[in-house]
Scaffold this active site. Structure first.
Site, PDB file in Angstrom:
ATOM      1  N   ASN A  89      17.511 -23.017 -17.254  1.00 54.08           N
ATOM      2  CA  ASN A  89      16.681 -24.027 -17.672  1.00 54.08           C
ATOM      3  C   ASN A  89      15.218 -23.769 -17.535  1.00 54.08           C
ATOM      4  OD1 ASN A  89      15.130 -26.302 -18.435  1.00 54.08           O
ATOM      5  ND2 ASN A  89      16.362 -27.815 -17.303  1.00 54.08           N
ATOM      6  N   HIS A  92      17.871 -28.387 -26.255  1.00 54.57           N
ATOM      7  CA  HIS A  92      17.143 -27.970 -24.953  1.00 54.57           C
ATOM      8  C   HIS A  92      18.142 -27.507 -24.001  1.00 54.57           C
ATOM      9  CE1 HIS A  92      15.010 -27.815 -21.279  1.00 54.57           C
ATOM     10  NE2 HIS A  92      15.492 -28.918 -20.929  1.00 54.57           N
ATOM     11  N   CYS A 122      10.139 -30.783 -20.644  1.00 61.20           N
ATOM     12  CA  CYS A 122      11.310 -30.125 -21.310  1.00 61.20           C
ATOM     13  C   CYS A 122      11.294 -30.413 -23.157  1.00 61.20           C
ATOM     14  CB  CYS A 122      12.533 -30.904 -20.878  1.00 61.20           C
ATOM     15  SG  CYS A 122      12.895 -30.675 -19.179  1.00 61.20           S
TER      16      CYS A 122
HETATM   17  O1  UT7 Z   1      15.702 -30.041 -18.259  1.00 60.74           O
HETATM   18  C1  UT7 Z   1      15.308 -31.369 -18.052  1.00 60.74           C
HETATM   19  C2  UT7 Z   1      16.437 -32.184 -17.860  1.00 60.74           C
HETATM   20  N1  UT7 Z   1      17.401 -31.719 -16.563  1.00 60.74           N
HETATM   21  C3  UT7 Z   1      18.665 -32.036 -16.925  1.00 60.74           C
HETATM   22  O2  UT7 Z   1      18.981 -32.451 -17.676  1.00 60.74           O
HETATM   23  C4  UT7 Z   1      19.592 -31.903 -15.447  1.00 60.74           C
HETATM   24  C5  UT7 Z   1      20.777 -32.932 -15.620  1.00 60.74           C
HETATM   25  N2  UT7 Z   1      21.451 -33.018 -14.202  1.00 60.74           N
HETATM   26  C6  UT7 Z   1      22.298 -32.027 -13.994  1.00 60.74           C
HETATM   27  O3  UT7 Z   1      22.593 -31.044 -14.858  1.00 60.74           O
HETATM   28  C7  UT7 Z   1      23.398 -32.223 -13.059  1.00 60.74           C
HETATM   29  O4  UT7 Z   1      23.139 -33.470 -12.295  1.00 60.74           O
HETATM   30  C8  UT7 Z   1      23.355 -31.146 -11.736  1.00 60.74           C
HETATM   31  C9  UT7 Z   1      23.672 -29.882 -12.140  1.00 60.74           C
HETATM   32  C10 UT7 Z   1      21.695 -31.077 -11.294  1.00 60.74           C
HETATM   33  C11 UT7 Z   1      23.884 -31.502 -10.660  1.00 60.74           C
HETATM   34  O5  UT7 Z   1      25.352 -31.803 -10.942  1.00 60.74           O
HETATM   35  P1  UT7 Z   1      26.273 -33.018 -10.738  1.00 60.74           P
HETATM   36  O6  UT7 Z   1      27.373 -32.651 -10.977  1.00 60.74           O
HETATM   37  O7  UT7 Z   1      25.438 -34.451 -10.962  1.00 60.74           O
HETATM   38  O8  UT7 Z   1      26.042 -32.865  -8.933  1.00 60.74           O
HETATM   39  P2  UT7 Z   1      25.387 -34.120  -7.864  1.00 60.74           P
HETATM   40  O9  UT7 Z   1      24.041 -33.927  -7.921  1.00 60.74           O
HETATM   41  O10 UT7 Z   1      26.238 -35.588  -8.109  1.00 60.74           O
HETATM   42  O11 UT7 Z   1      26.093 -33.502  -6.648  1.00 60.74           O
HETATM   43  C12 UT7 Z   1      27.521 -33.298  -6.267  1.00 60.74           C
HETATM   44  C13 UT7 Z   1      27.499 -32.626  -4.882  1.00 60.74           C
HETATM   45  C14 UT7 Z   1      26.568 -33.152  -3.900  1.00 60.74           C
HETATM   46  O12 UT7 Z   1      27.420 -33.146  -2.621  1.00 60.74           O
HETATM   47  P3  UT7 Z   1      28.312 -34.448  -2.088  1.00 60.74           P
HETATM   48  O13 UT7 Z   1      27.168 -35.418  -1.804  1.00 60.74           O
HETATM   49  O14 UT7 Z   1      29.164 -34.868  -3.026  1.00 60.74           O
HETATM   50  O15 UT7 Z   1      28.869 -33.520  -1.036  1.00 60.74           O
HETATM   51  C15 UT7 Z   1      25.613 -32.245  -3.894  1.00 60.74           C
HETATM   52  O16 UT7 Z   1      25.079 -32.131  -2.774  1.00 60.74           O
HETATM   53  O17 UT7 Z   1      27.169 -31.334  -5.176  1.00 60.74           O
HETATM   54  C16 UT7 Z   1      26.019 -30.958  -4.252  1.00 60.74           C
HETATM   55  N3  UT7 Z   1      25.298 -30.063  -4.957  1.00 60.74           N
HETATM   56  C17 UT7 Z   1      25.551 -28.740  -4.693  1.00 60.74           C
HETATM   57  N4  UT7 Z   1      26.504 -28.040  -4.157  1.00 60.74           N
HETATM   58  C18 UT7 Z   1      26.369 -26.572  -4.329  1.00 60.74           C
HETATM   59  C19 UT7 Z   1      24.090 -30.037  -5.512  1.00 60.74           C
HETATM   60  N5  UT7 Z   1      23.527 -29.022  -5.854  1.00 60.74           N
HETATM   61  C20 UT7 Z   1      24.472 -28.148  -5.498  1.00 60.74           C
HETATM   62  C21 UT7 Z   1      24.452 -26.461  -5.539  1.00 60.74           C
HETATM   63  N6  UT7 Z   1      25.522 -25.841  -4.969  1.00 60.74           N
HETATM   64  N7  UT7 Z   1      23.412 -25.956  -6.145  1.00 60.74           N
END
Ligand code: UT7
Length: 331
Positions: free
Chosen positions: A288, A258, A113
């Protein structure tokens, strides 16, 4: 002192638009979840056979046009990508061949990135030292072929996408414009928090049936951890690069972060006390695209009149590595 200056920019994205609803049809996700958690509405993914070098070539043609250059005017290529078309050689040479450029040097930068920011710093050093005059800097990725589009991979599959951005750099006039300073960092303690494990030369063979079964060839991310570090490191780096040039946030005309997640950009904006007009985001349309997000955004800003001569711009990135950094540019 001779400074390097951006003389032309260009972008290229695949014409295949992938909407959130399309993803919701193949994995357990929803348009609502993706929009509210990431700000993404749609992204571009390549069609079968379309390559990163091809996208980079189109972006380069546009950047060369803006600069009023031909490929034969280039003296070197710095190509940032974490997703080269092949394990080796890097994409720099494939682009050199496509451009029909002379036997100019071509290197790949693998800082994910942060790739475009690092690549800019290499070009800047080459130009300021007088080693090369006109340097093409690329940030280009094809991430879609490393995504697990089953529900297992939904936390990355909905975010990452394909695209390319190019910038043609050369020595600028002695009027204070150009690339002013860089702030660059790494912290390998977090290397496995956003990575592609296999294929790798530590495995023999480099990829095995077991790897494929376990999905170790897919991009894997500990989203929460990456998020936590990103919202701290990028603002820190923006402040640091401004300090290096003796400026403050009040002097900043535009921040081009980014595009990892709209929530990350918005948290950074709040942390830095910037109004929305001074932060550029386009993740809603492209997702992204890793090393390509900044040059794609820069090109839109240049063509859309968001940057004017004399403006102070900071570009900042954080991601896999962890690697992060910023560049301050006087337009
Ligand atoms: O470019 C390089 C750098 N990358 C980044 O900076 C990305 C940084 N991270 C993020 O943007 C976020 O962490 C994400 C968008 C990837 C995830 O968002 P989050 O709010 O941190 O969600 P989470 O991983 O804590 O997941 C929350 C819930 C989980 O379900 P449970 O365990 O609470 O039942 C996940 O399984 O959301 C679920 N989940 C989804 N649900 C629907 C994870 N991905 C998805 C999805 N659709 N695509």
């Amino acid at each position: 002192m001779t400074r390097a200056r951006i003389l032309g920019t260009g972008l290229a994205v695949p014409d295949r638009v992938v909407t959130n609803d399309e993803l919701a049809g193949i994995m357990d996700t929803s348009d609502e979840w993706i929009r509210t958690r990431t700000g993404i509405r749609e992204r571009r993914w390549v069609r079968e056979g379309e390559t990163g070098a091809e996208l980079a070539h189109t972006a380069t043609t546009r950047a060369l046009d803006m600069a009023g250059f031909r490929a034969s005017d280039l003296d070197a290529i710095v190509y940032a990508t974490s997703t080269p078309d092949h394990f080796a050689p890097g994409n720099g040479v494939f682009l050199q061949r496509r451009l029909g450029a002379a036997t100019i040097p071509a290197i790949d930068i693998r800082t994910q990135c942060a790739g475009f920011v690092y690549a800019l710093s290499v070009a800047d050093g080459w130009i300021r030292s007088g080693l090369f005059r006109h340097v093409l800097v690329i940030g280009a990725e094809v991430q879609s072929t490393a995504l697990d589009v089953s529900s297992r991979g939904r936390n990355t599959a909905v975010i990452f996408a394909d695209g390319a951005g190019a910038a043609v750099l050369g020595p600028g006039p002695d009027d204070g414009s150009g690339l002013l300073a860089f702030d660059l960092h790494s912290d390998g303690h977090h290397a496995e928090k956003l990575w592609v494990d296999s294929p790798g030369s530590m495995y023999h063979p480099r990829i095995t049936a077991e790897h494929l079964k376990q999905g170790r060839h897919f991009l894997a991310m500990d989203g929460k951890e990456v998020f936590r570090h990103a919202v701290a490191r990028m603002p820190e780096s923006v402040r640091a690069v401004l300090v290096k040039i003796g400026c403050t946030l009040d002097d900043l005309n535009l921040l081009v972060p980014h595009q990892a997640n709209l929530r990350i950009s918005e948290m950074m904006q709040r942390e830095l006390g910037l109004d929305g007009e001074r932060v550029y985001n386009n993740i809603d349309r492209y997702g992204n695209t890793t090393a390509a997000t900044i040059p794609i955004a820069l090109d839109e800003c240049v063509r859309g009149g968001r940057v004017r001569p004399g403006d102070l711009i900071v570009v900042t990135a954080f991601g896999s590595g962890f690697l992060w950094g910023s560049a301050a540019i006087r337009w």
